[in-house]
Design a protein around this motif. Structure first.
Motif, PDB file in Angstrom:
ATOM      1  N   LYS A 192       5.940  -6.147  -2.272  1.00 44.80           N
ATOM      2  CA  LYS A 192       5.860  -6.912  -1.018  1.00 44.80           C
ATOM      3  C   LYS A 192       6.896  -6.449  -0.002  1.00 44.80           C
ATOM      4  O   LYS A 192       7.060  -7.066   1.049  1.00 44.80           O
ATOM      5  CB  LYS A 192       6.055  -8.394  -1.316  1.00 44.80           C
ATOM      6  CG  LYS A 192       4.978  -8.963  -2.213  1.00 44.80           C
ATOM      7  CD  LYS A 192       5.268 -10.401  -2.561  1.00 44.80           C
ATOM      8  CE  LYS A 192       4.237 -10.920  -3.544  1.00 44.80           C
ATOM      9  NZ  LYS A 192       4.561 -12.240  -4.061  1.00 44.80           N
TER      10      LYS A 192
ATOM     11  N   ASP B 266      -3.693  -2.650   1.290  1.00 42.90           N
ATOM     12  CA  ASP B 266      -2.546  -2.404   2.171  1.00 42.90           C
ATOM     13  C   ASP B 266      -2.968  -1.594   3.395  1.00 42.90           C
ATOM     14  O   ASP B 266      -3.901  -0.785   3.334  1.00 42.90           O
ATOM     15  CB  ASP B 266      -1.466  -1.637   1.388  1.00 42.90           C
ATOM     16  CG  ASP B 266      -0.118  -1.675   2.073  1.00 42.90           C
ATOM     17  OD1 ASP B 266       0.665  -2.595   1.782  1.00 42.90           O
ATOM     18  OD2 ASP B 266       0.158  -0.779   2.907  1.00 42.90           O
TER      19      ASP B 266
ATOM     20  N   PRO C  91       6.562   0.737   3.570  1.00 43.26           N
ATOM     21  CA  PRO C  91       5.453   1.297   2.802  1.00 43.26           C
ATOM     22  C   PRO C  91       5.929   2.297   1.744  1.00 43.26           C
ATOM     23  O   PRO C  91       5.322   2.410   0.678  1.00 43.26           O
ATOM     24  CB  PRO C  91       4.556   1.969   3.839  1.00 43.26           C
ATOM     25  CG  PRO C  91       5.312   1.990   5.106  1.00 43.26           C
ATOM     26  CD  PRO C  91       6.441   1.018   4.992  1.00 43.26           C
TER      27      PRO C  91
ATOM     28  N   LEU D 145      -2.317  -5.094  -3.156  1.00 43.83           N
ATOM     29  CA  LEU D 145      -1.854  -3.861  -2.521  1.00 43.83           C
ATOM     30  C   LEU D 145      -2.996  -2.874  -2.274  1.00 43.83           C
ATOM     31  O   LEU D 145      -2.887  -2.013  -1.411  1.00 43.83           O
ATOM     32  CB  LEU D 145      -0.787  -3.204  -3.401  1.00 43.83           C
ATOM     33  CG  LEU D 145       0.340  -2.503  -2.695  1.00 43.83           C
ATOM     34  CD1 LEU D 145       1.117  -3.446  -1.817  1.00 43.83           C
ATOM     35  CD2 LEU D 145       1.254  -1.848  -3.690  1.00 43.83           C
TER      36      LEU D 145
ATOM     37  N   ARG E 138       6.915   0.216  -1.240  1.00 40.69           N
ATOM     38  CA  ARG E 138       5.717  -0.304  -1.903  1.00 40.69           C
ATOM     39  C   ARG E 138       5.016   0.801  -2.691  1.00 40.69           C
ATOM     40  O   ARG E 138       4.573   0.587  -3.827  1.00 40.69           O
ATOM     41  CB  ARG E 138       4.750  -0.925  -0.883  1.00 40.69           C
ATOM     42  CG  ARG E 138       5.292  -2.166  -0.217  1.00 40.69           C
ATOM     43  CD  ARG E 138       4.240  -2.942   0.553  1.00 40.69           C
ATOM     44  NE  ARG E 138       3.474  -2.193   1.523  1.00 40.69           N
ATOM     45  CZ  ARG E 138       3.825  -1.961   2.786  1.00 40.69           C
ATOM     46  NH1 ARG E 138       4.978  -2.436   3.244  1.00 40.69           N
ATOM     47  NH2 ARG E 138       3.042  -1.273   3.591  1.00 40.69           N
TER      48      ARG E 138
ATOM     49  N   ARG F  10      -2.270   2.212  -0.592  1.00 38.83           N
ATOM     50  CA  ARG F  10      -3.566   1.863  -1.194  1.00 38.83           C
ATOM     51  C   ARG F  10      -3.887   2.808  -2.344  1.00 38.83           C
ATOM     52  O   ARG F  10      -4.359   2.386  -3.399  1.00 38.83           O
ATOM     53  CB  ARG F  10      -4.685   1.920  -0.155  1.00 38.83           C
ATOM     54  CG  ARG F  10      -4.696   0.755   0.797  1.00 38.83           C
ATOM     55  CD  ARG F  10      -5.989   0.651   1.572  1.00 38.83           C
ATOM     56  NE  ARG F  10      -6.398   1.864   2.248  1.00 38.83           N
ATOM     57  CZ  ARG F  10      -6.053   2.212   3.485  1.00 38.83           C
ATOM     58  NH1 ARG F  10      -5.266   1.416   4.192  1.00 38.83           N
ATOM     59  NH2 ARG F  10      -6.494   3.333   4.014  1.00 38.83           N
TER      60      ARG F  10
END
Length: 108
Positions: free
Chosen positions: A52, A86, A56, A83, A59, A92
């Motif tokens: 979260k 995303d 990016p 996700l 993540r 992704r």
């Protein structure tokens, strides 16, 4: 310098550090965990929280790390599923780690 599985003994300390670091420091802790593969299992909870992160890159590395941990990271499956939608295409793609964590049933 790249950490690899030789850094596995540091997994517990990295997992602990993940609870308190932010920003760029958080990214580097997550990336280090991604580089130690399945030995990063003690950090599953922190890595799930990093999914979260506003960054990016963080993540992406968190999803990558969870995929390398595999089935022991099953508790992060729901977060990885989110996700997969995303905004960032790399994030992704990394969310495909869900398949390594929660294998899909094979059709017969």
């Amino acid at each position: 310098s790249k950490l690899d599985s030789k850094a596995a003994p540091a997994a517990d300390e990295l997992a602990e550090a993940l609870k308190s670091v932010e920003g760029e420091s958080r990214y580097y802790v997550v990336k280090a965990l991604a580089n130690i593969d399945a030995a990063a299992a003690p950090a599953v909870q922190g890595l799930a929280a990093a999914l979260k992160d506003p960054s990016p890159d963080t993540r992406y590395q968190a999803a990558k790390a969870l995929g390398k941990i595999g089935p022991p990271a099953a508790s992060a499956a729901a977060a990885l599923e989110i996700l997969s939608r995303d905004a960032d295409p790399n994030v992704r793609a990394a969310a495909a780690a869900l398949k390594k964590i929660k294998p899909q049933p094979k059709s017969t």
